[in-house]
Write a protein that holds these residues in place. Structure first.
Motif, PDB file in Angstrom:
ATOM      1  N   GLY A  91      29.020   8.238 -38.310  1.00 20.50           N
ATOM      2  CA  GLY A  91      28.927   9.705 -38.312  1.00 20.50           C
ATOM      3  C   GLY A  91      30.215  10.302 -37.774  1.00 20.50           C
ATOM      4  N   ARG A 129      24.919   6.415 -41.434  1.00 17.66           N
ATOM      5  CA  ARG A 129      25.599   7.686 -41.628  1.00 17.66           C
ATOM      6  C   ARG A 129      25.590   8.560 -40.395  1.00 17.66           C
ATOM      7  NH1 ARG A 129      29.945   8.196 -43.943  1.00 17.66           N
ATOM      8  NH2 ARG A 129      29.957   7.936 -46.181  1.00 17.66           N
ATOM      9  N   CYS A 130      24.630   8.422 -39.553  1.00 16.95           N
ATOM     10  CA  CYS A 130      24.561   9.168 -38.300  1.00 16.95           C
ATOM     11  C   CYS A 130      23.185   8.901 -37.754  1.00 16.95           C
ATOM     12  CB  CYS A 130      24.736  10.675 -38.478  1.00 16.95           C
ATOM     13  SG  CYS A 130      24.638  11.564 -36.899  1.00 16.95           S
ATOM     14  N   GLY A 132      22.207  10.190 -34.922  1.00 19.29           N
ATOM     15  CA  GLY A 132      21.822  11.347 -34.121  1.00 19.29           C
ATOM     16  C   GLY A 132      21.927  11.139 -32.624  1.00 19.29           C
ATOM     17  N   ALA A 133      22.711  10.156 -32.198  1.00 17.69           N
ATOM     18  CA  ALA A 133      22.933   9.985 -30.767  1.00 17.69           C
ATOM     19  C   ALA A 133      24.403  10.258 -30.460  1.00 17.69           C
ATOM     20  CB  ALA A 133      22.541   8.577 -30.335  1.00 17.69           C
ATOM     21  N   CYS A 134      24.910  11.328 -31.118  1.00 19.57           N
ATOM     22  CA  CYS A 134      26.341  11.643 -31.083  1.00 19.57           C
ATOM     23  C   CYS A 134      26.863  11.870 -29.672  1.00 19.57           C
ATOM     24  CB  CYS A 134      26.611  12.880 -31.914  1.00 19.57           C
ATOM     25  SG  CYS A 134      25.638  12.933 -33.413  1.00 19.57           S
ATOM     26  N   GLY A 135      25.977  12.265 -28.772  1.00 23.59           N
ATOM     27  CA  GLY A 135      26.395  12.502 -27.400  1.00 23.59           C
ATOM     28  C   GLY A 135      26.838  11.221 -26.718  1.00 23.59           C
ATOM     29  N   ARG A 136      26.487  10.078 -27.322  1.00 26.56           N
ATOM     30  CA  ARG A 136      26.827   8.788 -26.719  1.00 26.56           C
ATOM     31  C   ARG A 136      27.827   8.020 -27.578  1.00 26.56           C
ATOM     32  NH1 ARG A 136      26.213   6.911 -22.814  1.00 26.56           N
ATOM     33  NH2 ARG A 136      25.215   4.940 -23.266  1.00 26.56           N
TER      34      ARG A 136
ATOM     35  N   CYS B  66      23.801  14.623 -22.551  1.00 25.35           N
ATOM     36  CA  CYS B  66      23.761  13.193 -22.873  1.00 25.35           C
ATOM     37  C   CYS B  66      24.893  12.421 -22.205  1.00 25.35           C
ATOM     38  CB  CYS B  66      23.847  12.990 -24.379  1.00 25.35           C
ATOM     39  SG  CYS B  66      22.656  13.970 -25.295  1.00 25.35           S
ATOM     40  N   PRO B 200      26.299  14.542 -40.294  1.00 22.71           N
ATOM     41  CA  PRO B 200      26.742  13.635 -39.243  1.00 22.71           C
ATOM     42  C   PRO B 200      27.308  14.462 -38.091  1.00 22.71           C
ATOM     43  CG  PRO B 200      28.256  13.585 -41.105  1.00 22.71           C
ATOM     44  CD  PRO B 200      27.118  14.460 -41.503  1.00 22.71           C
ATOM     45  N   PHE B 203      22.399  16.738 -33.895  1.00 25.79           N
ATOM     46  CA  PHE B 203      21.143  16.119 -33.469  1.00 25.79           C
ATOM     47  C   PHE B 203      20.226  17.120 -32.789  1.00 25.79           C
ATOM     48  CE2 PHE B 203      24.539  15.300 -30.469  1.00 25.79           C
ATOM     49  CZ  PHE B 203      24.017  15.665 -29.233  1.00 25.79           C
ATOM     50  N   ARG B 206      16.493  16.531 -34.098  1.00 30.17           N
ATOM     51  CA  ARG B 206      15.944  15.310 -33.511  1.00 30.17           C
ATOM     52  C   ARG B 206      15.504  15.581 -32.083  1.00 30.17           C
ATOM     53  NH1 ARG B 206      17.747  12.175 -29.866  1.00 30.17           N
ATOM     54  NH2 ARG B 206      19.957  12.628 -30.003  1.00 30.17           N
ATOM     55  N   TYR B 240      15.148   8.531 -37.450  1.00 30.77           N
ATOM     56  CA  TYR B 240      14.730   9.086 -36.167  1.00 30.77           C
ATOM     57  C   TYR B 240      13.361   8.542 -35.761  1.00 30.77           C
ATOM     58  CZ  TYR B 240      18.351  12.773 -36.607  1.00 30.77           C
ATOM     59  OH  TYR B 240      19.524  13.477 -36.709  1.00 30.77           O
ATOM     60  N   THR B 363      29.404  16.018 -23.450  1.00 30.31           N
ATOM     61  CA  THR B 363      28.746  15.935 -24.752  1.00 30.31           C
ATOM     62  C   THR B 363      27.250  16.143 -24.558  1.00 30.31           C
ATOM     63  OG1 THR B 363      28.543  13.560 -24.506  1.00 30.31           O
ATOM     64  CG2 THR B 363      30.394  14.337 -25.805  1.00 30.31           C
TER      65      THR B 363
END
Lengths: 165, 553
Positions: A91, A129-130, A132-136, B66, B200, B203, B206, B240, B363
């Motif tokens: 992502g 593709r992603c 959804g844990a973009c913060g990490r 996060c 991408p 989130f 989610r 998810y 983030t």
């Protein structure tokens, strides 16, 4: 018009009963195709020809349409997964933090391009593709378990651990 | 279920909570769970038992930050601990009633003080798997008020008055859409919640589904009452699993409490919801493609009109809204459209949830009033760019959006302001890039994404994105010419104007916006054969291009 009789289960493997259960829950309706394929994949790990044929026949969907759906969606896999799976997220947030380099180094280490499984069937290298844990970011899934802030060394060490099992 | 019964449930939850001196909330969203916050919760529970203190350990959804996970919030002291590990559990419990542990304390006042929580009002404060926790925070009050005391038109009137616009990124006025579906004729109508968060770097959906699933269900039920629908679907990405599990659990609980199913609130209103799993196709975020996917087909879009509001799922009138749009509904009905319209900017009302990621210190997930400047989000709430690097660009709106440079940071975030500068609001992904990112490479990344995600139904998108990708790859590798650049601009226009759906129509945006603000980087790659950020692997053997002076200006 004669009543429709669903085809017999492909084998006496108990997992087919779970697949049948999903179809029954949806009244064997055509729109349950994707739901059913999800069930097959979570039970067997991938979709083989027999499974696609069985589901298509049971739901009275043309085989071409079932195959078209399977190949359209990235989530479905036509090949059995390896014993272990390394999924690298590509992502945007992970890409900005360098997962393209992670992919390249894993490809080099395993000697296979992404999307393939090593010849001994031990490790599959996948990209997502992603997740959804973009913060990490950068994120890698090792056998489905999410690992954040993954470094190249750490990832290679994990591949080594799997290789020598 | 009546309002009085809701009150009783809320009261019993409060009585139960009053037995404890402290509430210890442990974030168990996907981000913190990946850092083993489940083990942390077990350790905290054990430590409470060992200490004999009257404290409750609660699993909660996402607390937003996060970067600092796993997070633990101790109430009533409101002490926030960051990076908490299972071995810290005893110390955390030991400090209850005394001074907090300084080494673990998260002191990011400015990160939280600038935020206004509407969608995230319960996130990180309730157990997402307990419907009674939601009811204790005024949950389902709006639904019961609507079905008992309001007409469907009255509900739509409040939504229209609120000025709420579609949070999936399109920004279409929600009240107007509801009105269209309500007016559509048909004995069977559907409500669909679009949780196919394929962008991408985003989130938000989610997180809402994992942290406060009942809020989305309540929003859908209110919508169903307003437009006259009796069946709903929530389309969630299969990527998810935690959101799907919590949503499944939430639907079961809502049915048990009589808040879904037949005769909701002892009226003649019937409504139930099913989950449908996405299977990894970005295009399924487009409403007509999503409908095809729910029907069990390939997710290919259809030309509009007819819009889904008139002819959608199985040809019936269908209302489609995004997760975050539905999450805003209950508070609007509870507090009134005027209250919602008092927040935000002139044409973009309320708050917006953003997923802040990339080269930024804090983030995570933030919710801010519309109209706040990008600079405030990035520098104050986000804590700026870490490791001594300098800010280069912020990407909003995912593959359909654009990259904005530092000189654009003072614009207020709203649908129209972002479109005016060549980006879009999008669903809320916000990715910060520093001087180590090459903008040509980033543009190529997005085009590659659109190329692989193009469904292939229309030629401009299928072939156009592939050709754009080829051109950008050539430029990145140092083989590009100025003619390639001209061709690229031309292709952008063609793909934008002639593609069938939003995917193709917006695919050129990242290229156009980088060309608009970072043209010098393209010129460097083409004319001087070098990548200023040092990202692209340019072969040195290519001779330089002789460029006319006006191009280099």
């Amino acid at each position: 018009m004669p009543a429709f009789t669903p085809p017999p289960l492909p084998s006496d493997d108990k997992r087919w009963k779970i697949v049948n259960g999903t179809m029954r829950k949806n009244g064997f309706a055509r729109h349950a195709l994707i739901e059913t394929l999800h069930t097959v994949q979570s039970a067997f790990g991938y979709l083989d020809d027999d499974a696609i044929r069985f589901v298509a026949k049971s739901l009275r969907v043309p085989l071409s349409q079932a195959y078209g759906v399977v190949t359209f969606y990235h989530y479905f896999s036509l090949k059995p997964p390896g014993k272990h799976t390394m999924t690298i997220c590509t992502g945007t947030a992970c890409y900005i933090k360098g997962t393209d380099k992670l992919v390249a180094s894993a490809e080099k280490r395993l000697g296979i391009p992404q999307g393939q499984t090593t010849k001994d069937g031990n490790i599959s290298l996948m990209t997502a593709r992603c997740v959804g844990a973009c913060g990490r970011a950068p994120v890698v899934l090792t056998d489905g378990e999410l690992q954040g802030q993954m470094s190249g060394e750490e990832m290679l060490a994990q591949l080594e651990r799997w290789a020598v099992e | 279920m009546t309002i009085e019964e809701l009150d009783q449930i809320a009261e019993s939850v409060r009585t139960e909570n009053a037995k404890f001196d402290h509430e210890i909330n442990v974030c168990m969203g996907t981000g913190c769970l990946s850092q083993h916050s489940d083990k942390l919760r077990d350790a905290l529970t054990q430590a409470v038992t060992d200490s004999g203190k009257r404290a409750m350990v609660r699993r909660t959804g996402c607390m937003g930050l996060c970067a600092a996970g796993p997070l633990v919030l101790v109430d009533p002291e409101e002490t926030l601990y960051q990076h908490v590990k299972a071995e810290n559990a005893e110390a955390v419990i030991g400090s209850l009633g005394g001074a907090p542990i300084a080494s673990l304390q998260c002191d990011l006042r400015e990160h939280f003080d600038q935020q206004v929580h509407v969608v995230l009002e319960n996130s990180g404060q309730i157990d997402p798997e307990k419907i009674d926790d939601y009811i204790a925070r005024d949950g389902y009050r709006a639904l019961l008020t609507a079905v008992n005391d309001m007409t469907p038109n009255g509900v739509i009137h409040q939504i229209t008055a609120s000025g709420l616009r579609g949070r999936g990124g399109g920004g279409y006025p929600t009240g107007l859409k509801w009105g269209t579906v309500a007016k559509a004729s048909g004995d069977m109508k559907y409500v669909i919640c679009n949780g196919d968060e394929g962008d991408p770097g985003a989130f938000m959906d989610r997180s809402v589904l994992e942290s406060d699933p009942q809020r989305v269900i309540e929003g859908m039920a209110i919508a169903a009452y307003a437009v006259g629908a009796s069946k709903g679907y929530i389309y969630v990405r299969a990527e998810y699993p935690l959101a799907v599990a919590r949503l499944t659990n939430a639907l079961r609980d809502a049915r048990r409490r009589g808040l879904l199913g037949n005769n909701i609130g002892n009226t003649s209103f019937n409504f139930d919801v099913e989950i449908r799993l996405g299977a990894g196709a970005f295009v399924c975020g487009e409403e007509t493609a999503l409908i095809a996917s729910i029907e069990g087909k390939r997710g290919t879009p259809k030309p509009r009109p007819p819009y889904p509001a008139v002819s959608g799922l199985w040809g019936r009138p269908t209302l489609i809204n995004n997760v975050e749009t539905f999450a805003n509904i209950a508070p609007i009905i509870r507090k009134g459209g005027k209250w919602f319209a008092s927040m935000g900017s002139a044409r973009s009302k309320g708050t917006k949830v953003f997923a802040l990621t990339g080269k930024i210190t804090n983030t995570g997930l933030v919710e801010v009033p519309m109209g706040i400047t990008l600079r405030e989000i990035i520098e104050v709430i986000g804590g700026g760019v870490p490791d001594g690097h300098t800010f280069k660009a912020v990407q909003t709106g995912g593959p359909s959006g654009g990259c904005l440079p530092a000189e654009m940071l003072d614009i207020g975030v709203s649908y129209d302001a972002l479109v005016a500068v060549g980006s879009i609001m999008g669903s809320g992904g916000m990715i910060v890039m520093d001087d180590t990112s090459c903008m040509v490479n980033v543009a190529r990344f997005f085009i590659e994404f659109c190329m692989t995600e193009s469904c292939g139904k229309c030629i401009p998108c299928r072939a156009g994105t592939a050709q754009m990708h080829t051109l950008l790859t050539r430029i990145c590798e140092g083989h590009g010419t100025l003619a390639d650049l001209e061709l690229l601009v031309e292709l952008c226009a063609t793909v934008k104007e002639t593609s069938l759906c939003g995917l193709g129509q917006t695919a050129p945006n990242p290229v156009l916006s980088t060309l608009r603000y970072f043209k010098n980087e393209y010129i460097e790659h083409i004319v001087h054969k070098r990548c200023p950020a040092g990202v692209c692997n340019i072969a040195g053997a290519v001779e330089k291009v002789n460029a006319p002076a006006e191009v280099l200006a």
